[in-house]
Design an enzyme around this catalytic site. Structure first.
Site, PDB file in Angstrom:
ATOM      1  N   GLY A  50     -12.308   4.186  30.807  1.00 13.75           N
ATOM      2  CA  GLY A  50     -12.500   3.345  31.987  1.00 13.75           C
ATOM      3  C   GLY A  50     -11.403   2.285  31.960  1.00 13.75           C
ATOM      4  O   GLY A  50     -11.213   1.611  30.930  1.00 13.75           O
ATOM      5  N   ARG A  89      -2.853   5.644  26.872  1.00 12.47           N
ATOM      6  CA  ARG A  89      -3.278   6.384  28.073  1.00 12.47           C
ATOM      7  C   ARG A  89      -2.431   5.887  29.248  1.00 12.47           C
ATOM      8  O   ARG A  89      -2.356   4.687  29.483  1.00 12.47           O
ATOM      9  CB  ARG A  89      -4.776   6.195  28.351  1.00 12.47           C
ATOM     10  CG  ARG A  89      -5.640   6.991  27.369  1.00 12.47           C
ATOM     11  CD  ARG A  89      -7.056   7.143  27.830  1.00 12.47           C
ATOM     12  NE  ARG A  89      -7.212   8.161  28.846  1.00 12.47           N
ATOM     13  CZ  ARG A  89      -8.296   8.262  29.618  1.00 12.47           C
ATOM     14  NH1 ARG A  89      -9.293   7.410  29.477  1.00 12.47           N
ATOM     15  NH2 ARG A  89      -8.386   9.217  30.518  1.00 12.47           N
ATOM     16  N   ASP A 242      -8.077   3.616  38.927  1.00 15.31           N
ATOM     17  CA  ASP A 242      -7.257   3.430  37.724  1.00 15.31           C
ATOM     18  C   ASP A 242      -5.916   2.788  38.053  1.00 15.31           C
ATOM     19  O   ASP A 242      -5.308   2.148  37.209  1.00 15.31           O
ATOM     20  CB  ASP A 242      -7.047   4.768  37.012  1.00 15.31           C
ATOM     21  CG  ASP A 242      -8.335   5.202  36.337  1.00 15.31           C
ATOM     22  OD1 ASP A 242      -9.183   5.806  37.030  1.00 15.31           O
ATOM     23  OD2 ASP A 242      -8.522   4.873  35.150  1.00 15.31           O
TER      24      ASP A 242
HETATM   25  O1  MRU Z   1     -10.749   9.077  31.945  1.00 16.33           O
HETATM   26  P1  MRU Z   1     -11.604   7.872  32.158  1.00 16.33           P
HETATM   27  O2  MRU Z   1     -13.031   8.085  31.815  1.00 16.33           O
HETATM   28  O3  MRU Z   1     -11.011   6.643  31.508  1.00 16.33           O
HETATM   29  O4  MRU Z   1     -11.531   7.630  33.736  1.00 16.33           O
HETATM   30  C1  MRU Z   1     -12.260   6.563  34.299  1.00 16.33           C
HETATM   31  C2  MRU Z   1     -12.137   6.457  35.772  1.00 16.33           C
HETATM   32  O5  MRU Z   1     -11.448   7.224  36.408  1.00 16.33           O
HETATM   33  C3  MRU Z   1     -12.810   5.288  36.422  1.00 16.33           C
HETATM   34  O6  MRU Z   1     -13.241   5.634  37.702  1.00 16.33           O
HETATM   35  C4  MRU Z   1     -11.839   4.112  36.512  1.00 16.33           C
HETATM   36  O7  MRU Z   1     -11.221   3.858  35.288  1.00 16.33           O
HETATM   37  C5  MRU Z   1     -12.504   2.870  36.981  1.00 16.33           C
HETATM   38  S1  MRU Z   1     -13.630   2.208  35.789  1.00 16.33           S
HETATM   39  C6  MRU Z   1     -14.151   0.730  36.416  1.00 16.33           C
END
Ligand code: MRU
Length: 363
Positions: A50, A89, A242
């Site tokens: 996230g 990431r 993101d």
């Molecule tokens: O791969 P992840 O689980 O890190 O992806 C998370 C998302 O795409 C969320 O929607 C995004 O980070 C927003 S979290 C407030």
């Protein structure tokens, strides 16, 4: 989540305790991060995920790195470490902004005047500030979102994607924060939570948070969203972000883009809930957003889901012929034209245009 008092990110006695999201919902297990390398591992391997939670963990990683030193690093040593962290990431911009904000507190021209202790204290203070700031921003954006829905308590049906709740942030959440606040405002909610193939953040994490909160919800597979919109009254789709480019194009978990297309087809408002820390004004549009490619194994099997002892949840988890190539882009980009509004801590941005984004964020 909040009632259970579980803290996904906890800083205590100069150690970072992270709730291990790889093994939820089956197991509650924690990873203690004592070094920046531990934090990089936790981010890369999805112990924590996230966009906001990744950035906060990174900030504590900086504090752990500095706390482990006995002499002050040169600026290039520090920058090298921060570069390693940044690579953990690539898609979410929050981590990059956090690193830059930390560095801006120790300007290059004055770097020689700082002692190691200044850097150590500054890093810890910054990470703690980020925790508090993210929670406040989530509460503010969720409050702003209320203006998009009826004033009087109503029955609302909402679709969400991935996990954007307390697990993905410092608390409350962005899209899931909006859902929490709608419930707190007295609305009677039914949430449709996409399972979010292939990593299943919706099934494993959002479903878990919704259950903990007692918010009525159905888990659906991503491909069911069209059926749900065609056969039930859906008031809104609310998702997180993101990275949001200058023109409003938004990268979010893979599957967000087709969800936005289906919402447009059905005339369902499609909202992105995000803070300023997901804005990237340096890129003009979504074509410049790097998309993380993850392991094929996440698509071809469920074997990547492990319990706390590292054993697969499902021993017969393979769902594709051996050697079958698979694509696994972890994010997609939803064009601004498909987004009804961006819900932020500073207000609602609608229509989503570069001009309106700049007006609100003053860049
Ligand atoms: O791969 P992840 O689980 O890190 O992806 C998370 C998302 O795409 C969320 O929607 C995004 O980070 C927003 S979290 C407030």
């Amino acid at each position: 989540m909040q009632e259970s008092g579980l803290k996904p990110i906890l800083w205590k006695n100069r150690e970072l305790t992270l709730l291990d999201q790889r093994v939820l919902p089956g197991t509650t297990s924690f990873l203690i991060a004592k070094t920046m390398e531990d934090c990089i591992f936790a981010i890369r391997e999805m112990v924590v995920r996230g966009a906001p939670a990744i950035a906060i963990t990174g900030a504590f990683g900086i504090a752990l790195y500095l706390n482990g030193l006995s002499s002050k690093p040169t600026l290039s040593e520090l920058k090298k470490k921060l570069g390693d962290l940044l690579e953990s990431r690539p898609t979410a911009v929050n981590l990059r902004l956090a690193i830059e904000e930390f560095l801006s507190r120790f300007p290059e021209t004055e770097y020689s005047s700082f002692q190691l202790e200044d850097l150590q204290r500054g890093a810890e203070k910054f990470a703690l500030f980020m925790l508090e700031e993210d929670l406040n921003n989530n509460l503010a954006l969720s409050k702003n979102a209320l203006s998009l829905f009826p004033k009087n308590p109503s029955s609302l049906n909402i679709i969400t994607h991935c996990n954007t709740g307390a697990l993905a942030t410092a608390g409350h959440g962005t899209a899931l924060g909006v859902i929490r606040s709608l419930r707190d405002a007295g609305h009677s909610l039914t949430v449709y939570a996409d399972e979010t193939r292939p990593y299943l953040q919706g099934a494993r994490l959002t479903a878990w948070e919704l259950k903990e909160e007692g918010i009525p919800a159905y888990l659906i597979t991503d491909s069911m969203a069209g059926w749900v919109m065609a056969s039930r009254k859906i008031d809104a789709v609310v998702v997180g972000a993101d990275r949001i480019a200058s023109n409003g194009d938004t990268a979010n978990k893979i599957g967000t883009y087709p969800l936005a297309i289906v919402a447009k087809h059905h005339g369902v408002p499609f909202y992105v809930a995000a803070t300023e820390k997901s804005m990237d004004f340096r890129i003009p549009d979504g074509t410049h957003i790097p998309i993380e490619m993850r392991k094929e194994e996440e698509v071809t099997s469920f074997g990547f889901l492990k319990d706390a002892d590292g054993k697969p949840f499902l021993s017969e988890g393979v769902i594709a012929p051996k050697g079958m190539p698979a694509l696994n882009p972890s994010f997609d980009v939803t064009p601004a034209s498909l987004i009804t509004g961006i819900i932020t801590e500073r207000g609602i941005i609608s229509p989503v245009t570069e001009e309106n984004l700049k007006k609100v964020f003053g860049s």
